[in-house]
Design an enzyme around this catalytic site. Structure first.
Site, PDB file in Angstrom:
ATOM      1  CE  LYS A   1      -2.850   2.874   2.860  1.00 20.32           C
ATOM      2  NZ  LYS A   1      -3.229   3.312   4.009  1.00 20.32           N
TER       3      LYS A   1
ATOM      4  CB  THR B   1      -8.401   6.152  13.713  1.00 21.69           C
ATOM      5  OG1 THR B   1      -7.275   6.522  12.860  1.00 21.69           O
ATOM      6  CG2 THR B   1      -8.616   6.880  14.954  1.00 21.69           C
TER       7      THR B   1
ATOM      8  N   GLY C   1      -7.356   9.416  10.510  1.00 19.77           N
ATOM      9  CA  GLY C   1      -7.598   9.373  11.754  1.00 19.77           C
ATOM     10  C   GLY C   1      -8.716  10.645  12.351  1.00 19.77           C
TER      11      GLY C   1
ATOM     12  CB  ALA D   1      -8.086   7.559   5.353  1.00 19.38           C
ATOM     13  N   GLY D   2     -10.609   7.965   7.319  1.00 20.62           N
ATOM     14  CA  GLY D   2     -11.454   8.707   7.479  1.00 20.62           C
ATOM     15  C   GLY D   2     -12.829   8.212   8.069  1.00 20.62           C
TER      16      GLY D   2
HETATM   17  C1  LIG Z   1      -3.571   2.318   8.505  1.00 20.96           C
HETATM   18  C2  LIG Z   1      -3.708   2.965   7.319  1.00 20.96           C
HETATM   19  O1  LIG Z   1      -3.183   2.676   6.490  1.00 20.96           O
HETATM   20  C3  LIG Z   1      -4.086   4.493   7.528  1.00 20.96           C
HETATM   21  O2  LIG Z   1      -2.960   5.178   6.798  1.00 20.96           O
HETATM   22  C4  LIG Z   1      -5.100   4.666   6.874  1.00 20.96           C
HETATM   23  O3  LIG Z   1      -5.335   5.508   5.989  1.00 20.96           O
HETATM   24  C5  LIG Z   1      -6.362   4.433   7.896  1.00 20.96           C
HETATM   25  O4  LIG Z   1      -7.023   5.590   8.208  1.00 20.96           O
HETATM   26  P1  LIG Z   1      -7.812   5.841   9.366  1.00 20.96           P
HETATM   27  O5  LIG Z   1      -7.236   5.632  10.608  1.00 20.96           O
HETATM   28  O6  LIG Z   1      -8.516   7.253   9.343  1.00 20.96           O
HETATM   29  O7  LIG Z   1      -8.770   4.712   9.203  1.00 20.96           O
END
Ligand SMILES: CC(=O)[C@@H](O)[C@H](O)COP(=O)(O)O
Length: 331
Positions: free
Chosen positions: A174, A284, A235, A261-262
């Site tokens: 990734k 997160t 996050g 993410a998010g």
């Molecule tokens: C774990 C990872 O690869 C993070 O860079 C990802 O983008 C997750 O983001 P969140 O913590 O917002 O779910």
């Protein structure tokens, strides 16, 4: 002689070569990747690569590393395929921010995820005297997806993943190249540059990117095997701020699209799946919940519910009421 090993100054007495150095550090040479003064040393050259006073070494040590076959027996017909491999769970999870590795392990089990992403630069993969993720999250059971969290340039990201491949054999990776500390928003010019270099180098690249449909298409055309637009900032837990763009990206894509993410709560994950996405990557929302194990379980169900809802096809929205009981025959 004085060497810097993983940022720490060390005096090494007897070693003359990289092979000797690993011996002195008590690390098995087959499970390690060594970078010397920013150049990866191939394993075949450990014996003849002489140490020089002031050398800087980055050593990544994976115990039992290497991505393994996912448990395909459990895969149903609706699984998604990435880089030629089928997965039944559409939930991908991160491994950071947990209380400890024990909690990480239980949460991942509860999530039903088969792919776990690991920040090569942040998770302890180097020091066998400290707890190591691979001792808790079995690499023979899960597909490890090394990521470049913490990288702000293409060169840094490419070097980090080359080092991970050298150590663990991981080819599916990734890529994330970040713009700044405050937003961790993807730096798209650097992301495109890194993706091109990695693909040329034979990697299967799942790429974290902005929710811009044009740049997402450029990444796909370049050869990325999955497109992973952010829902909102890493996050932040703000959910999917631009569902229209995510739907556009999915509509135009011929490779899997995963929201990355998010995500903050289960309904965000369901929304991503109802938009037709192939999966969701999150960290997160689970690790930062009051009860991470319970939230992991909730996310598993949300992903399934969202996917089922997408496949079932939602009813059309109507401007006016439509009674639930038929009116015909009423006296
Ligand atoms: C774990 C990872 O690869 C993070 O860079 C990802 O983008 C997750 O983001 P969140 O913590 O917002 O779910």
């Amino acid at each position: 002689m004085l060497l810097t090993i993983n940022g720490e100054d060390r005096t090494i007495e007897n070693a003359a070569t990289v092979a000797d150095l690993l011996g002195e550090l008590g690390i098995a040479a087959t499970k390690v990747a060594v970078e010397r003064n920013l150049e990866i040393v191939p394993k075949t050259a450990y014996g003849e690569t002489a140490l020089v006073d002031g050398d800087k070494f980055e050593i990544v040590h994976f115990i039992g590393g290497g991505s393994q076959e996912a448990d395909l027996a459990a895969a149903d017909d609706d699984g998604f395929v990435v880089a030629g491999k089928k997965f039944s769970s559409r939930l991908l999870v991160g491994t950071g921010k947990y209380k400890d590795f024990e909690e990480t392990k239980i949460a991942i089990e509860a999530s039903g995820a088969e792919i776990v992403t690991v920040a090569v630069r942040r998770v302890n993969l180097t020091d066998p005297n400290q707890p190591m993720l691979v001792d808790y999250v079995d690499p023979s059971k899960y597909t490890y997806l090394p990521n470049t969290a913490g990288c702000f340039t293409a060169d840094d990201a490419v070097r980090t993943l080359r080092l991970a491949r050298e150590a663990g054999g991981w080819n599916l990776v990734k890529l994330e190249v970040l713009g700044d500390q405050a937003t961790l928003y993807p730096n798209m010019p650097e992301t495109l540059k890194a993706a091109e270099a990695l693909i040329k180098d034979g990697f299967d690249v799942m790429v974290y990117c902005s929710d811009d449909p044009i740049q997402a298409k450029m990444l796909e055309d370049m050869g990325c095997c999955a497109i992973m637009p952010l829902g909102s900032l890493i996050g932040s837990g703000m959910g999917i701020l631009n569902p229209v763009n995510i739907a556009l990206i999915k509509e135009n894509a011929n490779v899997p699209v995963l929201v990355d993410a998010g995500v903050g709560t289960a309904s965000d994950a369901a929304v991503a799946m109802e938009l037709g996405c192939d999966g969701v990557l999150m960290n997160t929302a689970i690790a930062g919940a009051k009860d991470p194990i319970r939230m992991a379980c909730a996310m598993k169900h949300a992903i399934i519910a969202g996917r089922e809802s997408f496949l079932a096809g939602r009813m059309p929205k109507k401007k006016y009421a439509d009674p639930s009981s038929p009116l015909a025959g009423i006296i």
